[in-house]
Design a protein around this motif. Structure first.
Motif, PDB file in Angstrom:
ATOM      1  N   MET A   8     -20.736 -14.257 -91.804  1.00  0.00           N
ATOM      2  CA  MET A   8     -21.239 -15.149 -92.847  1.00  0.00           C
ATOM      3  C   MET A   8     -22.147 -16.202 -92.227  1.00  0.00           C
ATOM      4  O   MET A   8     -22.282 -17.291 -92.736  1.00  0.00           O
ATOM      5  CB  MET A   8     -20.071 -15.811 -93.592  1.00  0.00           C
ATOM      6  N   GLY A   9     -22.764 -15.877 -91.091  1.00  0.00           N
ATOM      7  CA  GLY A   9     -23.583 -16.775 -90.289  1.00  0.00           C
ATOM      8  C   GLY A   9     -24.288 -17.869 -91.059  1.00  0.00           C
ATOM      9  O   GLY A   9     -24.733 -17.684 -92.180  1.00  0.00           O
ATOM     10  N   GLY A  10     -24.407 -19.008 -90.402  1.00  0.00           N
ATOM     11  CA  GLY A  10     -25.097 -20.134 -90.999  1.00  0.00           C
ATOM     12  C   GLY A  10     -24.231 -20.946 -91.946  1.00  0.00           C
ATOM     13  O   GLY A  10     -24.665 -21.969 -92.450  1.00  0.00           O
ATOM     14  N   ARG A  11     -23.055 -20.492 -92.210  1.00  0.00           N
ATOM     15  CA  ARG A  11     -22.165 -21.210 -93.125  1.00  0.00           C
ATOM     16  C   ARG A  11     -21.182 -22.026 -92.311  1.00  0.00           C
ATOM     17  O   ARG A  11     -20.394 -21.490 -91.538  1.00  0.00           O
ATOM     18  CB  ARG A  11     -21.436 -20.232 -94.034  1.00  0.00           C
ATOM     19  N   HIS A  12     -21.252 -23.315 -92.499  1.00  0.00           N
ATOM     20  CA  HIS A  12     -20.386 -24.216 -91.736  1.00  0.00           C
ATOM     21  C   HIS A  12     -18.910 -23.985 -92.027  1.00  0.00           C
ATOM     22  O   HIS A  12     -18.072 -24.165 -91.142  1.00  0.00           O
ATOM     23  CB  HIS A  12     -20.752 -25.680 -92.012  1.00  0.00           C
ATOM     24  N   GLU A  13     -18.602 -23.565 -93.262  1.00  0.00           N
ATOM     25  CA  GLU A  13     -17.210 -23.334 -93.605  1.00  0.00           C
ATOM     26  C   GLU A  13     -16.616 -22.221 -92.760  1.00  0.00           C
ATOM     27  O   GLU A  13     -15.481 -22.318 -92.293  1.00  0.00           O
ATOM     28  CB  GLU A  13     -17.052 -22.978 -95.100  1.00  0.00           C
ATOM     29  N   GLU A  15     -17.699 -21.160 -89.774  1.00  0.00           N
ATOM     30  CA  GLU A  15     -17.612 -21.642 -88.395  1.00  0.00           C
ATOM     31  C   GLU A  15     -16.412 -22.567 -88.224  1.00  0.00           C
ATOM     32  O   GLU A  15     -15.628 -22.410 -87.286  1.00  0.00           O
ATOM     33  CB  GLU A  15     -18.903 -22.375 -88.022  1.00  0.00           C
ATOM     34  N   ASP A  16     -16.267 -23.517 -89.126  1.00  0.00           N
ATOM     35  CA  ASP A  16     -15.142 -24.453 -89.050  1.00  0.00           C
ATOM     36  C   ASP A  16     -13.803 -23.717 -89.147  1.00  0.00           C
ATOM     37  O   ASP A  16     -12.851 -24.043 -88.426  1.00  0.00           O
ATOM     38  CB  ASP A  16     -15.234 -25.505 -90.160  1.00  0.00           C
ATOM     39  N   PHE A  17     -13.734 -22.736 -90.047  1.00  0.00           N
ATOM     40  CA  PHE A  17     -12.505 -21.970 -90.198  1.00  0.00           C
ATOM     41  C   PHE A  17     -12.141 -21.271 -88.889  1.00  0.00           C
ATOM     42  O   PHE A  17     -10.989 -21.317 -88.445  1.00  0.00           O
ATOM     43  CB  PHE A  17     -12.633 -20.941 -91.326  1.00  0.00           C
ATOM     44  N   LEU A  18     -13.119 -20.606 -88.263  1.00  0.00           N
ATOM     45  CA  LEU A  18     -12.846 -19.874 -87.017  1.00  0.00           C
ATOM     46  C   LEU A  18     -12.468 -20.817 -85.882  1.00  0.00           C
ATOM     47  O   LEU A  18     -11.568 -20.512 -85.087  1.00  0.00           O
ATOM     48  CB  LEU A  18     -14.054 -19.019 -86.637  1.00  0.00           C
ATOM     49  N   ILE A  19     -13.131 -21.958 -85.804  1.00  0.00           N
ATOM     50  CA  ILE A  19     -12.801 -22.937 -84.762  1.00  0.00           C
ATOM     51  C   ILE A  19     -11.383 -23.473 -84.967  1.00  0.00           C
ATOM     52  O   ILE A  19     -10.631 -23.639 -84.005  1.00  0.00           O
ATOM     53  CB  ILE A  19     -13.852 -24.069 -84.722  1.00  0.00           C
ATOM     54  N   ASP A  20     -11.011 -23.712 -86.213  1.00  0.00           N
ATOM     55  CA  ASP A  20      -9.654 -24.189 -86.508  1.00  0.00           C
ATOM     56  C   ASP A  20      -8.608 -23.091 -86.286  1.00  0.00           C
ATOM     57  O   ASP A  20      -7.471 -23.375 -85.891  1.00  0.00           O
ATOM     58  CB  ASP A  20      -9.558 -24.686 -87.948  1.00  0.00           C
ATOM     59  N   LEU A  21      -8.986 -21.845 -86.533  1.00  0.00           N
ATOM     60  CA  LEU A  21      -8.071 -20.722 -86.378  1.00  0.00           C
ATOM     61  C   LEU A  21      -7.756 -20.441 -84.906  1.00  0.00           C
ATOM     62  O   LEU A  21      -6.605 -20.138 -84.555  1.00  0.00           O
ATOM     63  CB  LEU A  21      -8.684 -19.460 -87.010  1.00  0.00           C
ATOM     64  N   TYR A  22      -8.742 -20.569 -84.050  1.00  0.00           N
ATOM     65  CA  TYR A  22      -8.612 -20.158 -82.646  1.00  0.00           C
ATOM     66  C   TYR A  22      -7.362 -20.706 -81.950  1.00  0.00           C
ATOM     67  O   TYR A  22      -6.609 -19.928 -81.357  1.00  0.00           O
ATOM     68  CB  TYR A  22      -9.879 -20.532 -81.873  1.00  0.00           C
ATOM     69  N   PRO A  23      -7.100 -22.012 -81.976  1.00  0.00           N
ATOM     70  CA  PRO A  23      -5.924 -22.502 -81.232  1.00  0.00           C
ATOM     71  C   PRO A  23      -4.589 -22.041 -81.811  1.00  0.00           C
ATOM     72  O   PRO A  23      -3.556 -22.153 -81.145  1.00  0.00           O
ATOM     73  CB  PRO A  23      -6.053 -24.024 -81.294  1.00  0.00           C
ATOM     74  N   GLN A  24      -4.604 -21.502 -83.008  1.00  0.00           N
ATOM     75  CA  GLN A  24      -3.368 -21.014 -83.620  1.00  0.00           C
ATOM     76  C   GLN A  24      -3.038 -19.586 -83.186  1.00  0.00           C
ATOM     77  O   GLN A  24      -1.945 -19.099 -83.447  1.00  0.00           O
ATOM     78  CB  GLN A  24      -3.492 -21.061 -85.140  1.00  0.00           C
ATOM     79  N   LEU A  25      -3.974 -18.924 -82.540  1.00  0.00           N
ATOM     80  CA  LEU A  25      -3.800 -17.524 -82.164  1.00  0.00           C
ATOM     81  C   LEU A  25      -3.124 -17.397 -80.805  1.00  0.00           C
ATOM     82  O   LEU A  25      -3.464 -18.115 -79.868  1.00  0.00           O
ATOM     83  CB  LEU A  25      -5.164 -16.818 -82.122  1.00  0.00           C
ATOM     84  N   GLY A  41     -22.607 -15.708 -85.085  1.00  0.00           N
ATOM     85  CA  GLY A  41     -23.052 -16.347 -86.310  1.00  0.00           C
ATOM     86  C   GLY A  41     -22.923 -17.848 -86.354  1.00  0.00           C
ATOM     87  O   GLY A  41     -23.307 -18.466 -87.338  1.00  0.00           O
ATOM     88  N   GLY A  42     -22.405 -18.437 -85.304  1.00  0.00           N
ATOM     89  CA  GLY A  42     -22.159 -19.866 -85.345  1.00  0.00           C
ATOM     90  C   GLY A  42     -23.370 -20.699 -84.978  1.00  0.00           C
ATOM     91  O   GLY A  42     -24.343 -20.207 -84.419  1.00  0.00           O
ATOM     92  N   GLY A  43     -23.274 -21.957 -85.282  1.00  0.00           N
ATOM     93  CA  GLY A  43     -24.338 -22.903 -84.977  1.00  0.00           C
ATOM     94  C   GLY A  43     -24.040 -23.682 -83.710  1.00  0.00           C
ATOM     95  O   GLY A  43     -23.260 -23.238 -82.860  1.00  0.00           O
TER      96      GLY A  43
END
Length: 154
Positions: A8-13, A15-25, A41-43
């Protein structure tokens, strides 16, 4: 799902979701999927986040190496930063990955950094890898350096 969210490149939502998800994995494979998705796809925020993964000694070495690879492929890190990182990172595998990332770049600055590493690195493995990739580059400056290295006047 992680892959498609990343697309979904270019969408901050996203990117933010994936960044927030990472430490939970906990699963390294899922972490690598997040790394790939952010790299694709991130900025700018994704680039900073991935650089944090590369620099974090608590992260799995394979995840760190993949983050570095994808950062290099996306040009979110410049040659100067790669040169600085090579002396800061705690794992020889990551330093070797930096040499590879540099070898994949089509820039004069990447050749300059590889020549500098071949000349100045304290690590013989890094020097060896830099020399190898210089030999593969086809760049005339690399050929001049290699001729200098073997002591012949071409």
């Amino acid at each position: 799902a992680i892959f498609w969210i990343g697309q979904m490149g270019g969408r901050h939502e996203a990117e933010d979701f994936l960044i927030d998800l990472y430490p939970q994995l906990d699963d390294e494979e899922l972490k690598e999927k997040v790394v790939f998705s952010l790299a694709q796809g991130g900025g700018p925020g994704a680039g900073r986040f991935l650089m944090g993964i590369v620099r974090d000694p608590e992260e799995d070495i394979e995840v760190r190496a993949n983050a570095l690879f994808w950062l290099g492929q996306s040009d979110r890190v410049d040659e100067d930063e790669l040169m600085t990182m090579i002396s800061e990172l705690d794992e020889p595998e990551l330093a070797e990955q930096i040499v590879f990332v540099l070898s994949q770049r089509d820039s004069e600055q990447a050749i300059d950094v590889l020549i500098a590493l071949a000349r100045e690195s304290d690590d013989p493995e890094i020097r060896e890898k830099a020399i190898f990739w210089l030999g593969q580059s086809g760049d005339p400056r690399a050929a001049d350096y290699l001729a200098e290295l073997v002591g012949e006047d071409w």
